[in-house]
Design a protein around this motif. Structure first.
Motif, short mmCIF file in Angstrom:
data_model
loop_
_atom_site.label_atom_id
_atom_site.label_comp_id
_atom_site.label_asym_id
_atom_site.label_seq_id
_atom_site.Cartn_x
_atom_site.Cartn_y
_atom_site.Cartn_z
N LEU A 124 -0.02 0.05 1.25
CA LEU A 124 1.28 0.67 0.98
C LEU A 124 2.30 0.04 1.93
N SER B 132 -0.56 10.01 0.43
CA SER B 132 -1.89 10.37 -0.08
C SER B 132 -1.90 10.36 -1.60
N ARG C 119 -1.75 6.70 -2.87
CA ARG C 119 -3.03 6.02 -2.70
C ARG C 119 -4.05 6.49 -3.74
N CYS D 142 -3.28 4.94 -7.08
CA CYS D 142 -3.66 3.53 -7.10
C CYS D 142 -5.17 3.38 -7.28
N GLN D 143 -5.92 4.15 -6.52
CA GLN D 143 -7.38 4.05 -6.59
C GLN D 143 -7.90 4.45 -7.96
#
Length: 372
Positions: free
Chosen positions: A188, A168, A171, A174-175
């Motif tokens: 991933l 989590s 992610r 990255c976002q």
């Protein structure tokens, strides 16, 4: 003959066409897509992020294997290097030099790499940085498709603790870094084990966004990481059977001795061979699966006799059918239609039965491997 004629009518409907002539044309196109359409994948990113490792994993190879991409923490690629898939040679993964290396900056990279030759880009990073962002902007500007892969996820999970929390966090990071690009999807992935994490999600996304004719190449080439992946491949080949059967029927209507037999043999055996390798039933694939899962007993499965048996039984049936087809084709108009129907029905039955045999064998291998 009426039931056989209804079979051809059903195949025409499956083609989405309204006449046998247009269905034949579409069938030839689809067979060409199944066997010959190329797929060129650019794999890029910063130096040392695992581009070459991913290319090897996708192709079922390890570092040091014959034909494997060279791996290393320093830049090992100075120009785009093509790596053919070992069993689907029309699929090529291109190992591009790392953007941000001494030889390349993001600004000069686009000109050097000939972006127009690739069907899509995979941008790989273990921590998205400015160069990844600049590269994505350059690809986006040219309206090319690109997908982000966050690599080495297994290492992050191993070193930092709870898997759900870590994934989590990765992610979200990255976002946050990529939001100016319109929140593109990020996958991933661990190249050490493509069955873990989100490799299958990547494949599903590619399969939904690629042009229809490119999907055949993609699904044939991706490694089998689960029963679900295998079933996608089986479904793809099932959908192609009508095209192979109609193509066979079109050839049988031509009154040339031996032509139908020769062409049917090529169609049927090419189909079975593609299934055999796509389902991972060849010796090399089963040996690699055995090594990856540390299950030496799988190697005893690698002498699978089914492809040879299918070849022998299919040739016998096609030879017997070809004589009748040729005699029918000598009768004007009606005879040609009868020959086409005979050839269509025989080819369809052979392909359906052969696909079932190979699919069941592949399911058995996965069951033995514990990948149900």
């Amino acid at each position: 003959m009426s039931s056989q004629s209804s079979d051809i009518k059903r195949a025409i409907r499956m083609s989405g066409e309204f006449t046998l002539k247009s269905a034949k044309k579409k069938a030839q196109e689809q067979i060409d897509h199944l066997f010959n359409v190329s797929l060129h994948v650019a794999v890029t990113g910063e130096t040392g992020t695992g581009k070459s490792t991913f290319i090897n994993a996708y192709r079922g190879l390890r570092h040091g294997d014959e034909g494997a991409a060279e791996t290393g923490v320093t830049e090992t690629t100075t120009e785009p290097t093509p790596y053919e898939h070992p069993t689907v040679p029309n699929v090529v993964l291109w190992d591009l030099p790392g953007v941000g290396s001494i030889k390349f900056t993001a600004k000069t990279y686009v000109k050097k790499m000939q972006f127009e030759k690739y069907d899509f880009f995979l941008i790989i990073s273990d921590r998205f940085k400015e160069n990844d962002f600049m590269l994505a902007k350059a690809i986006q500007k040219r309206k090319n498709k690109f997908y982000f892969i966050r690599s080495k996820v297994d290492s992050a999970v191993q070193h930092e603790g709870d898997e759900g929390t870590i994934l989590s966090k990765i992610r979200k990071d990255c976002q946050e870094n990529l939001k100016e690009l319109g929140n593109p999807p990020v996958f991933l992935i661990s190249s050490k084990d493509l069955s873990a994490f989100e490799f299958e999600e990547l494949v599903s996304t590619l399969n939904s966004e690629l042009p229809e004719h490119k999907k055949y190449a993609l699904l044939q080439s991706v490694p089998i990481t689960s029963v679900a992946m295998l079933e996608k491949k089986i479904s793809m080949f099932k959908k192609a059977i009508w095209a192979a059967a109609i193509a066979s029927g079109g050839i049988a209507a031509v009154p040339v001795p031996g032509l139908s037999f020769a062409c049917d043999t090529v169609i049927v055996m090419s189909f079975f061979t593609r299934c055999y390798y796509a389902f991972g039933l060849d010796d090399r694939s089963i040996e690699k699966l055995s090594e990856r899962l540390n299950k030496p007993e799988l190697k005893s499965l690698k002498k699978a006799p089914h492809l040879k048996e299918l070849a022998e039984s299919s040739v016998l049936r096609m030879g017997a059918s070809a004589a009748g087809e040729f005699l029918c084709s000598m009768v004007p108009v009606v005879g040609n239609a009868a020959a086409a129907t005979m050839s269509f029905s025989m080819t369809r039955d052979l392909l359906e039965n052969g696909l079932t045999v190979l699919a069941d064998e592949a399911r058995m291998v996965l069951k033995e491997a514990g990948l149900e």
